[in-house]
Scaffold this active site. Structure first.
Site, short mmCIF file in Angstrom:
data_model
loop_
_atom_site.label_atom_id
_atom_site.label_comp_id
_atom_site.label_asym_id
_atom_site.label_seq_id
_atom_site.Cartn_x
_atom_site.Cartn_y
_atom_site.Cartn_z
N THR A 46 0.80 -1.22 0.00
CA THR A 46 0.00 0.00 0.00
C THR A 46 0.83 1.27 0.00
O THR A 46 0.37 2.30 -0.43
CB THR A 46 -0.92 0.07 1.25
OG1 THR A 46 -0.14 -0.29 2.39
CG2 THR A 46 -2.09 -0.87 1.13
N ASN A 47 2.06 1.17 0.49
CA ASN A 47 2.85 2.38 0.59
C ASN A 47 3.85 2.50 -0.54
O ASN A 47 4.84 3.18 -0.44
CB ASN A 47 3.57 2.42 1.94
CG ASN A 47 2.57 2.43 3.06
OD1 ASN A 47 1.76 3.34 3.14
ND2 ASN A 47 2.58 1.40 3.87
N CYS A 48 3.56 1.83 -1.63
CA CYS A 48 4.44 1.79 -2.76
C CYS A 48 3.68 2.51 -3.89
O CYS A 48 2.76 1.96 -4.45
CB CYS A 48 4.68 0.34 -3.13
SG CYS A 48 6.04 0.07 -4.22
N LEU A 49 4.04 3.76 -4.16
CA LEU A 49 3.21 4.54 -5.09
C LEU A 49 3.73 4.44 -6.52
O LEU A 49 4.84 4.05 -6.76
CB LEU A 49 3.17 5.99 -4.63
CG LEU A 49 2.75 6.18 -3.18
CD1 LEU A 49 2.81 7.65 -2.79
CD2 LEU A 49 1.34 5.65 -2.93
#
Lengths: 111, 116, 97
Positions: free
Chosen positions: A108-111
Site C-alpha cells: 500500500t505504501n508503494c506509489l
C-alpha cells in the site's frame, strides 16, 4: 472479475492481478502467476518469495521497496539484499511483482 | 533537505481508523525517506500494549505492523510516559518513553506536526 | 519555535485539551474553535484549567457566539482572517484532529 486458472481451479484475483485470498497460494499458483508475467521462477526467486511470506506472517503487511531490500539484507545478506539483485529478479519492480507472486496484497505504501 | 514530520497517534487501536491512518502516514513517509517521528499519546499508547489479538475482532493487526517500523526507516518512536503511567502500562521495548517536557521540546524540533 | 495548537473537540468528552495544556511550550498558543469553545463555559473545570495556565488562548469568535459563551478577558477573540494571521505568525500549526 479477474481469475487465474490453475489445474481445475479458478482463483479470484483483484483488479491489479493480486490473489484475493492469501490462502489460495501454492507453488503451483506462484508458477501460474509468474508465467502470466512471462517470468520463469528459479531458486533465487523462490528464496525471495518465501522471505516475503515470512515478512507478511510477521508484520501483516507487504513491504515497499526499501523495507524489502532491508529485510532481504537482514535475512540473506547484503549480496542479495540490494536493489540490483532484486530488480534483476523481478523486472525492476521487486516490491510489487514479488508480492504478487508470493500471494500477498499489493504493497500500500508503494506509489 | 526534506521537512521533518512528527505524527502524534492518540487513539486506541481497535476503536476506529485513526490508529491505522497515523501508521499509514508514517509508513508512506518512511518509504519516501522523509525524516519522520511517531509519538504515542493518550489512548494511543494502548497500541503498544502486549498480547493483543487482531483476529478476535477480525481486523488487520496494527500492532504487528508497528514491529516493521525500523525496516521502513522509522527509528524515532516515542511514547508519552504520563499516558503510559495513567493507563498502568510499562514502558515498551518498541518506543522510547518521554516526559511531558521532553515531548514539548520535541514538538519544537520538528518542522511539522500532525495529531490523529 | 512556536506552535499554534488548534482544538475543535469538546473538553468534556475528550482529553485533547488536558494533553495539549500539558505539552504546550512557552512560545505556544491554543486556538479554540467548534465545540472546543465550550472550554470557556464559566465555572467549568476546563475554564479553570485555562484560567491558571500560562498559555495564550485564542477563540474563534463566531463559534463562541453561536454557543452563547461570554469571553473572559484572558481569551483573545479572533475571526477567520485572524485565524489565518495566527497560522502565519507561528512556526507551525498542530491541529488536534
Amino acid at each position: 472479475m479477474n481469475t487465474l486458472t490453475v489445474g481445475a481451479r479458478a482463483l479470484e484475483l483483484d483488479k491489479d492481478g493480486y490473489l484475493a485470498d492469501l490462502n489460495d497460494w501454492s507453488t503451483e499458483v506462484a508458477n501460474a502467476l509468474a508465467s502470466a508475467e512471462e517470468l520463469e521462477l528459479t531458486d533465487e526467486h523462490w528464496e525471495i518469495l518465501e522471505l516475503l511470506r515470512g515478512f507478511y506472517q510477521e508484520f501483516q503487511l507487504s513491504p515497499a521497496t526499501r523495507p524489502l531490500i532491508k529485510y532481504t539484507a537482514l535475512k540473506l545478506g547484503p549480496e542479495k539484499g540490494n536493489s540490483l539483485h532484486l530488480n534483476r529478479l523481478f523486472k525492476g519492480t521487486p516490491a510489487k511483482l514479488a508480492a504478487k507472486l508470493a500471494g500477498l496484497p499489493r504493497p500500500t505504501n508503494c506509489l | 533537505m526534506s521537512r521533518s514530520l512528527l505524527v502524534i497517534s492518540r487513539q486506541a487501536p481497535w476503536s476506529g481508523p485513526s490508529a491505522r491512518e497515523a501508521l499509514d502516514v508514517v509508513l508512506a513517509g518512511g518509504a519516501f525517506d522523509l525524516p519522520i517521528g511517531l509519538l504515542f499519546l493518550d489512548d494511543g499508547v494502548f497500541q503498544l500494549a502486549p498480547a493483543q489479538n487482531a483476529k478476535a475482532v477480525q481486523q488487520k493487526d496494527v500492532t504487528a505492523n508497528l514491529q516493521a517500523l525500523s525496516l521502513f526507516g522509522i527509528d524515532e518512536v516515542f511514547a508519552c510516559s504520563h499516558s503510559l503511567a495513567e493507563r498502568g502500562l510499562s514502558a515498551p521495548d518498541s518506543a522510547q518513553p518521554l516526559s511531558s517536557e521532553q515531548i514539548s521540546q520535541m514538538i519544537d524540533r520538528y518542522d511539522q506536526v500532525m495529531t490523529l | 519555535m512556536s506552535t499554534l495548537h488548534v482544538l475543535s473537540h469538546s473538553p468534556f468528552s475528550d482529553s485533547r485539551l488536558d494533553s495539549c495544556l500539558r505539552l504546550c511550550g512557552a512560545q505556544d498558543a491554543i486556538l479554540l474553535c467548534g465545540d472546543a469553545t465550550y472550554a470557556l463555559q464559566a465555572g467549568s473545570a476546563p475554564f479553570k484549567a485555562l484560567e491558571v495556565s500560562a498559555v495564550v488562548i485564542f477563540v474563534l469568535a463566531e463559534d463562541a457566539q453561536a454557543r452563547g459563551l461570554s469571553l473572559p478577558e484572558w481569551a483573545k477573540s479572533v475571526d477567520y482572517p485572524g485565524f489565518v494571521q495566527l497560522s502565519i505568525d507561528h512556526d507551525k500549526v498542530n491541529s488536534w484532529l
